[in-house]
Enzyme design. Structure first.
Site, PDB file in Angstrom:
ATOM      1  N   SER A 191       7.954  -2.319 -30.148  1.00  0.00           N
ATOM      2  CA  SER A 191       8.500  -1.501 -29.062  1.00  0.00           C
ATOM      3  C   SER A 191       8.920  -0.124 -29.549  1.00  0.00           C
ATOM      4  O   SER A 191       9.277   0.737 -28.750  1.00  0.00           O
ATOM      5  CB  SER A 191       9.709  -2.203 -28.437  1.00  0.00           C
ATOM      6  OG  SER A 191      10.720  -2.400 -29.413  1.00  0.00           O
ATOM      7  N   HIS A 209       2.267  -4.007 -26.501  1.00  0.00           N
ATOM      8  CA  HIS A 209       3.713  -4.174 -26.340  1.00  0.00           C
ATOM      9  C   HIS A 209       4.007  -4.989 -25.082  1.00  0.00           C
ATOM     10  O   HIS A 209       3.853  -4.505 -23.953  1.00  0.00           O
ATOM     11  CB  HIS A 209       4.403  -2.807 -26.258  1.00  0.00           C
ATOM     12  CG  HIS A 209       5.879  -2.905 -26.069  1.00  0.00           C
ATOM     13  ND1 HIS A 209       6.613  -1.980 -25.355  1.00  0.00           N
ATOM     14  CD2 HIS A 209       6.784  -3.835 -26.493  1.00  0.00           C
ATOM     15  CE1 HIS A 209       7.871  -2.329 -25.349  1.00  0.00           C
ATOM     16  NE2 HIS A 209       8.010  -3.451 -26.028  1.00  0.00           N
ATOM     17  N   ASN A 253      10.034   2.704 -22.678  1.00  0.00           N
ATOM     18  CA  ASN A 253      11.247   3.106 -23.395  1.00  0.00           C
ATOM     19  C   ASN A 253      11.420   4.619 -23.410  1.00  0.00           C
ATOM     20  O   ASN A 253      12.538   5.125 -23.547  1.00  0.00           O
ATOM     21  CB  ASN A 253      11.222   2.565 -24.819  1.00  0.00           C
ATOM     22  CG  ASN A 253      11.445   1.057 -24.853  1.00  0.00           C
ATOM     23  OD1 ASN A 253      12.059   0.495 -23.953  1.00  0.00           O
ATOM     24  ND2 ASN A 253      10.918   0.396 -25.878  1.00  0.00           N
ATOM     25  N   GLU A 280       1.910  -2.776 -22.355  1.00  0.00           N
ATOM     26  CA  GLU A 280       1.500  -1.464 -22.837  1.00  0.00           C
ATOM     27  C   GLU A 280       0.453  -1.642 -23.938  1.00  0.00           C
ATOM     28  O   GLU A 280       0.728  -2.292 -24.951  1.00  0.00           O
ATOM     29  CB  GLU A 280       2.693  -0.684 -23.386  1.00  0.00           C
ATOM     30  CG  GLU A 280       3.727  -0.311 -22.334  1.00  0.00           C
ATOM     31  CD  GLU A 280       4.932   0.392 -22.936  1.00  0.00           C
ATOM     32  OE1 GLU A 280       5.453   1.325 -22.294  1.00  0.00           O
ATOM     33  OE2 GLU A 280       5.366   0.006 -24.045  1.00  0.00           O
TER      34      GLU A 280
END
Length: 463
Positions: A354, A375, A425, A387
Site C-alpha cells: 500500500s 494492492h 491513499n 489497484e
C-alpha cells in the site's frame, strides 16, 4: 417523455393480457429491472437453476424506481415486506429463494426449461394448472392485510431509508410512496400512472445522473485496458497467509483458480486456511453459496510451508505470484529472490503493497518486467477495489495478466501510476491532514463526524 414510454409499455402488456393467452416467463440467466417487470406481467414464471440466474429490481442503485409496474405487481406475489426489501436494496434473488418467496412458480434444470415452459403453457390453457400463491402466516397477515399493520411497516421502512441514505437519495422514499399509492388507488391503472410519473421525475435528478455515471464507469472497468492475455492464469501462488494473503487466496479459489498458499510454518498457514474456511461457512449459513461450492473452493487451496522441497516443486507451474508479506522492503526483496529461484521465467510477480514503490521492490528481481503491484483492500473478500500498479519497466503482458486475474476475482480493477499513495491513499492523505488540522483548531470530533456524513459519506473521517 419517459412517462409516455412507461405507459406505452403497459398498453402493450394490456393488449397481450386481453387476448386471454397464457404467457410464460422462462428465465435462464439475469432477469433484472425491466426484464423482471416483464416477467411479473406474465401468467406464470419458471426460473432455471443456472448459476447465472438471478432476479431483482436494482433500479434504486441507479437513483430510479421500477417503471413498468414493479412497485405494484411485485407485492401481491411476495408480500409487502419482501417487496420493499427487494426494491429498496436492489438485491439479487437466486432461484431457490425466489420459489420459496413466491416470486417464481417453478424452478427447472436449464436443459429442460423450454420443455417445462411449453408444458405449463398447455396446462394453463386447458385450465389444469393454476398458479399457487404462497399462503401468508399469521404475523404477515397482521402486518400486511390490516391498515394498522401496513402503517407500521411503512413507518419502519421510512425510518430505515432515512438512516441509510441520510436524506441524500430521493428514489427510496419515492418507491415507498408508489407502493403506498397502490393501496390507496381505486384502480391499478391510476397507481401505474403515478409510478410512471415518479419514474420520469427520478430520471431527471442529479443523483440518478451520478449513479448511472458510476455504473457506466464500473462497467467500463470490466474491460481489460491491456487486452485479453494470450493464456489465462490457472495456478496462483499467494505468499503470506495472514488476513490479506488468506483473503486473496479465498477470492482466487472461489473463482476456480488453483491456489498455493505459503507461509513459514504450519501454524501460520493453518490460520490462513481456517480464515478461508470460516468465511465460506459463514456464506453457506447465509445461503450465499452451496456446500458443493464451499468444498470445491477449499479443494483448490493447497497449504505450503518453508520446510521441505514441496513448495519448490509446486512453484514450477505457477502463472502468477501475489506476495502479501509485511510492509518491509528488505523482506519483500528476500521473498522475490527466494521465489524466483523456482518460478518459470514467464511467471508474473505481484506485490500487495500500500506504500512501497513498485520500482524499488522490482530492483531485487531478475525479471523486473514481470513485477507489478496488486494492492487489495481489507477485508479482501468484501472490498471490491483493486489497484493494479505497473512500474516503468513492467511489460504489457504482466499488466494484462494482473488485470485479468483481478477481474476474474470479482474486483473492480483500476490501473494507477507508481507514485506515493497510488490512488486511494493519495486521496486519503490530504483528507486526513485537513481533518487533523480541524481537530487541532478545536473542532469537536462528534461535530466533525456528523458534518462529514451530512455531505453523504458513509462514515466520518476518523473511523
Amino acid at each position: 417523455d419517459l412517462k409516455s414510454i412507461c405507459m406505452d409499455g403497459h398498453a402493450t402488456f394490456d393488449r397481450i393480457a386481453k387476448k386471454g393467452i397464457p404467457t410464460i416467463a422462462a428465465i435462464n440467466g439475469s432477469c433484472l429491472g425491466g426484464g423482471l417487470e416483464w416477467a411479473l406481467h406474465c401468467s406464470y414464471r419458471i426460473a432455471s437453476t443456472n448459476k447465472k440466474t438471478v432476479l431483482g429490481l436494482p433500479e434504486v442503485k441507479l437513483g430510479l424506481l421500477p417503471g413498468w409496474g414493479g412497485t405494484q405487481l411485485l407485492r401481491p406475489l411476495v408480500g409487502l415486506q419482501a417487496a420493499l426489501d427487494m426494491m429498496l436494496t436492489g438485491k439479487n434473488i437466486r432461484p431457490d429463494r425466489a420459489i420459496k418467496m413466491g416470486l417464481v412458480d417453478e424452478i427447472a434444470d436449464p436443459h429442460s426449461l423450454e420443455t417445462i415452459a411449453v408444458r405449463a403453457a398447455e396446462e394453463l390453457a386447458k385450465g389444469t394448472l393454476k398458479p399457487k400463491r404462497r399462503p401468508k402466516g399469521l404475523m404477515q397477515k397482521a402486518l400486511e392485510d390490516t391498515s394498522f399493520g401496513r402503517n407500521l411497516v411503512f413507518k419502519k421502512a421510512k425510518e430505515m431509508v432515512e438512516k441509510n441514505t441520510g436524506g441524500h437519495y430521493p428514489s427510496p422514499p419515492t418507491i415507498l410512496e408508489c407502493v403506498e399509492k397502490g393501496y390507496n388507488s381505486s384502480n391499478i391503472k391510476a397507481a401505474l400512472e403515478f409510478e410512471a410519473q415518479k419514474f420520469s421525475e427520478m430520471a431527471s435528478t442529479t443523483q440518478s445522473e451520478a449513479l448511472i455515471g458510476l455504473f457506466d464507469g464500473s462497467t467500463h472497468l470490466k474491460k481489460n485496458p491491456f487486452g485479453k492475455p494470450a493464456k489465462s492464469v490457472e495456478n496462483v501462488v499467494v505468499l503470506g497467509a495472514g488476513l490479506m494473503g488468506a483473503g486473496i487466496a479465498q477470492v482466487s479459489a472461489e473463482k476456480g483458480m488453483n491456489v498455493l498458499l505459503k507461509d513459514r510454518d504450519f501454524v501460520s498457514v493453518g490460520k490462513g486456511v481456517k480464515y478461508i474456511e470460516d468465511n465460506l461457512k459463514s456464506k453457506l449459513k447465509k445461503r450465499k453459496t452451496t456446500k458443493f461450492d464451499v468444498d470445491l473452493a477449499m479443494s483448490k487451496v493447497v497449504p505450503l510451508v518453508d520446510d521441505g522441497d514441496l513448495w519448490q516443486r509446486s512453484f514450477k507451474k505457477a502463472g502468477l505470484v501475489i506476495e502479501a508479506v509485511p510492509e518491509n522492503l528488505d523482506l519483500k526483496h528476500r521473498v522475490i529472490k527466494q521465489a524466483e529461484e523456482f518460478l518459470p521465467e514467464n511467471c508474473i510477480f505481484a506485490t500487495n503493497t500500500s506504500a512501497l514503490p513498485i520500482s524499488e521492490i522490482a530492483k531485487a528481481s531478475r525479471r523486473p518486467e514481470n513485477v507489478i503491484g496488486m494492492h487489495y483492500f481489507s477485508p479482501v473478500p468484501m472490498m471490491p477495489l483493486l489497484e493494479v500498479i505497473p512500474h516503468s519497466k513492467t511489460s504489457k503482458v504482466a499488466s494484462s495478466i494482473a488485470s485479468d486475474v483481478g477481474s476474474r476475482q470479482g474486483k473492480t480493477v483500476i490501473v494507477v501510476k507508481d507514485v506515493p499513495g497510488f490512488y486511494v491513499n493519495r486521496c486519503l492523505g490530504p483528507f486526513l491532514v485537513e481533518t487533523c488540522s480541524l481537530v487541532e483548531d478545536g473542532v469537536g470530533l462528534e461535530f466533525l463526524d456528523k458534518t462529514i456524513k451530512g455531505f453523504g459519506l458513509p462514515v466520518g473521517p476518523l473511523h
